[in-house]
Design an enzyme around this catalytic site. Structure first.
Site, PDB file in Angstrom:
ATOM      1  N   ASP A 123       0.392  15.113  13.248  1.00  0.00           N
ATOM      2  CA  ASP A 123       0.712  14.904  11.859  1.00  0.00           C
ATOM      3  C   ASP A 123      -0.680  14.749  10.982  1.00  0.00           C
ATOM      4  OD1 ASP A 123       2.430  14.830   9.659  1.00  0.00           O
ATOM      5  OD2 ASP A 123       2.720  12.912   9.614  1.00  0.00           O
TER       6      ASP A 123
ATOM      7  N   GLY B 192       8.918   2.214   7.376  1.00  0.00           N
ATOM      8  CA  GLY B 192       8.638   0.953   6.992  1.00  0.00           C
ATOM      9  C   GLY B 192       7.765   0.909   5.972  1.00  0.00           C
TER      10      GLY B 192
ATOM     11  N   LEU C  93       0.960  -1.259  -0.049  1.00  0.00           N
ATOM     12  CA  LEU C  93      -0.088   0.000  -0.149  1.00  0.00           C
ATOM     13  C   LEU C  93       0.921   1.243  -0.043  1.00  0.00           C
ATOM     14  CD1 LEU C  93      -2.722  -1.188   2.508  1.00  0.00           C
ATOM     15  CD2 LEU C  93      -3.293  -0.794   0.188  1.00  0.00           C
ATOM     16  N   GLY C  94       1.936   1.210   0.559  1.00  0.00           N
ATOM     17  CA  GLY C  94       2.835   2.608   0.715  1.00  0.00           C
ATOM     18  C   GLY C  94       4.234   2.299   1.533  1.00  0.00           C
TER      19      GLY C  94
ATOM     20  N   LYS D  75       1.628  -2.685   8.965  1.00  0.00           N
ATOM     21  CA  LYS D  75       2.592  -1.953   8.893  1.00  0.00           C
ATOM     22  C   LYS D  75       3.655  -2.441   9.627  1.00  0.00           C
ATOM     23  CE  LYS D  75       4.086   2.988  10.222  1.00  0.00           C
ATOM     24  NZ  LYS D  75       3.763   4.058  10.811  1.00  0.00           N
TER      25      LYS D  75
ATOM     26  N   GLY E 282       7.604   4.119   3.391  1.00  0.00           N
ATOM     27  CA  GLY E 282       8.358   5.411   3.971  1.00  0.00           C
ATOM     28  C   GLY E 282       9.575   5.164   4.842  1.00  0.00           C
ATOM     29  N   GLY E 283      10.050   6.215   5.612  1.00  0.00           N
ATOM     30  CA  GLY E 283      11.263   6.079   6.371  1.00  0.00           C
ATOM     31  C   GLY E 283      11.150   5.073   7.394  1.00  0.00           C
TER      32      GLY E 283
ATOM     33  N   VAL F  68       3.849  -0.749   4.343  1.00  0.00           N
ATOM     34  CA  VAL F  68       2.352  -0.822   4.787  1.00  0.00           C
ATOM     35  C   VAL F  68       1.922  -1.893   3.783  1.00  0.00           C
ATOM     36  CG1 VAL F  68       0.114   0.100   5.290  1.00  0.00           C
ATOM     37  CG2 VAL F  68       1.949   1.347   5.868  1.00  0.00           C
TER      38      VAL F  68
END
Length: 338
Positions: free
Chosen positions: A125, A20, A14-15, A36, A17-18, A22
């Protein structure tokens, strides 16, 4: 791609980033979930804090945490899968928010923030990427850098969050408290209505300058949302309404309530008591406004200044419930939806 994490079968990414990755996954009963998985063990403590913060929030307004495993070589957190795009993706693909549609979005996100703050959590955030437009309504996700009141404060001086949606006080070294989430709510509403981040720049310094000194154009927003967004984007955190204030004003939809809300914020910022009073049922530092016609609204009770003071000594401080600053920006739990 690996096919399994613990008891969960992975179906796709799904995605990332820094922190980990998902994954779109399925549990042993065949339910679709989001998993995640952290890149390194160094983020194990952060994952534990994320799960703790998200677990305290009412599940109807976020993606419910279903399971965590912090013991293995690759710690992970499992959450409810929300079938829907992020607000950023929806706007990028052409959806426009205005009129009743914007009012509904503003109310839903204010409801989520009220629930988050009532749970003693500061999100830190909130941004279009972290608002998922699920089939049953918007959900606020990703508590990767959230803080609760009982978490220890470490790594002070490190800015965490997304610059375009961070409150001015965070850039000046103050803790990100509930008022910073309210500022982000206002910025998210500007994005939803205009399709543009409210504070933009080619460098981090340029974005910071915009946040600290510029006022976004909110003329495209209808009232009462426009007036509430202007109040939420006040540079002084003490001049902003609380999430509960926003929710009450949006639900009642009364111009009189909106006007009183703005006046109360201005009085608080100036060191003068607002018409409301501190209500112990809302937790320390929470201000409730008197809103005419709202059931259960408290009566006006003036509060004198401390002897020899200027009225500021007794002023509530939302930052008393603030969360500390930690490291880098976080990865949305459903990053692929963005």
């Amino acid at each position: 791609m690996e096919t399994r994490i613990g008891d969960y079968v992975l179906a796709g990414r799904l995605g990332s980033g820094g922190q980990g990755v998902v994954y779109d996954a399925y549990d042993p009963e065949g339910r679709r979930v989001a998993v995640k998985v952290l890149h390194t063990e160094g983020s194990r403590d952060r994952l534990a804090k994320e799960a703790a913060a998200a677990g305290r929030v009412a599940s109807y307004c976020t993606a419910k945490v279903l399971a965590t495993d912090l013991t293995g070589g690759r710690p992970y957190i499992v959450s409810e899968y929300v079938a829907g795009p992020s607000l950023r993706r929806a706007v990028r693909e052409g959806r426009a928010f205005g009129g009743d549609d914007l009012h509904r979005l503003a109310t839903a996100v204010a409801t989520a923030l009220t629930s988050i703050h009532d749970a003693g959590v500061v999100h830190r955030d909130l941004k279009p990427d972290n608002v998922l437009l699920g089939p049953d309504g918007p959900r606020v996700i990703d508590f990767g850098i959230a803080r609760t009141a009982d978490m220890s404060l470490t790594m002070t001086g490190v800015i965490a969050g997304t610059p375009s949606y961070m409150a001015p006080e965070v850039f000046t070294g103050q803790r990100a408290g509930t008022a910073a989430d309210v500022f982000a709510w206002g910025a998210v509403m500007v994005f939803a209505a205009t399709g543009e981040d409210p504070f933009r720049g080619e460098t981090m310094g340029a974005v910071m300058h915009q946040v600290l000194s510029a006022q976004p154009d909110v003329s495209a927003l209808p009232d009462p949302v426009r007036s509430l967004v202007k109040a939420a984007l006040a540079k002084d955190p003490e001049a902003r309404p609380t999430a509960r204030d926003l929710l009450l004003a949006l639900v009642t939809g009364s111009p009189a309530n909106t006007t009183e809300l703005l006046v109360a914020g201005t009085r608080t910022a100036g060191g003068v008591r607002s018409p409301g009073h501190d209500d112990p049922s809302l937790g320390a530092g929470r201000r409730r406004l008197h809103l005419p016609g709202v059931a259960g609204a408290p009566a006006r009770r003036p509060r004198p200044a401390a002897p020899g003071g200027d009225g500021r000594a007794g002023r509530h401080d939302r930052r008393a419930r603030a969360a500390g600053r930690t490291g880098a920006t976080s990865l949305p739990l459903h990053g692929g939806h963005g």
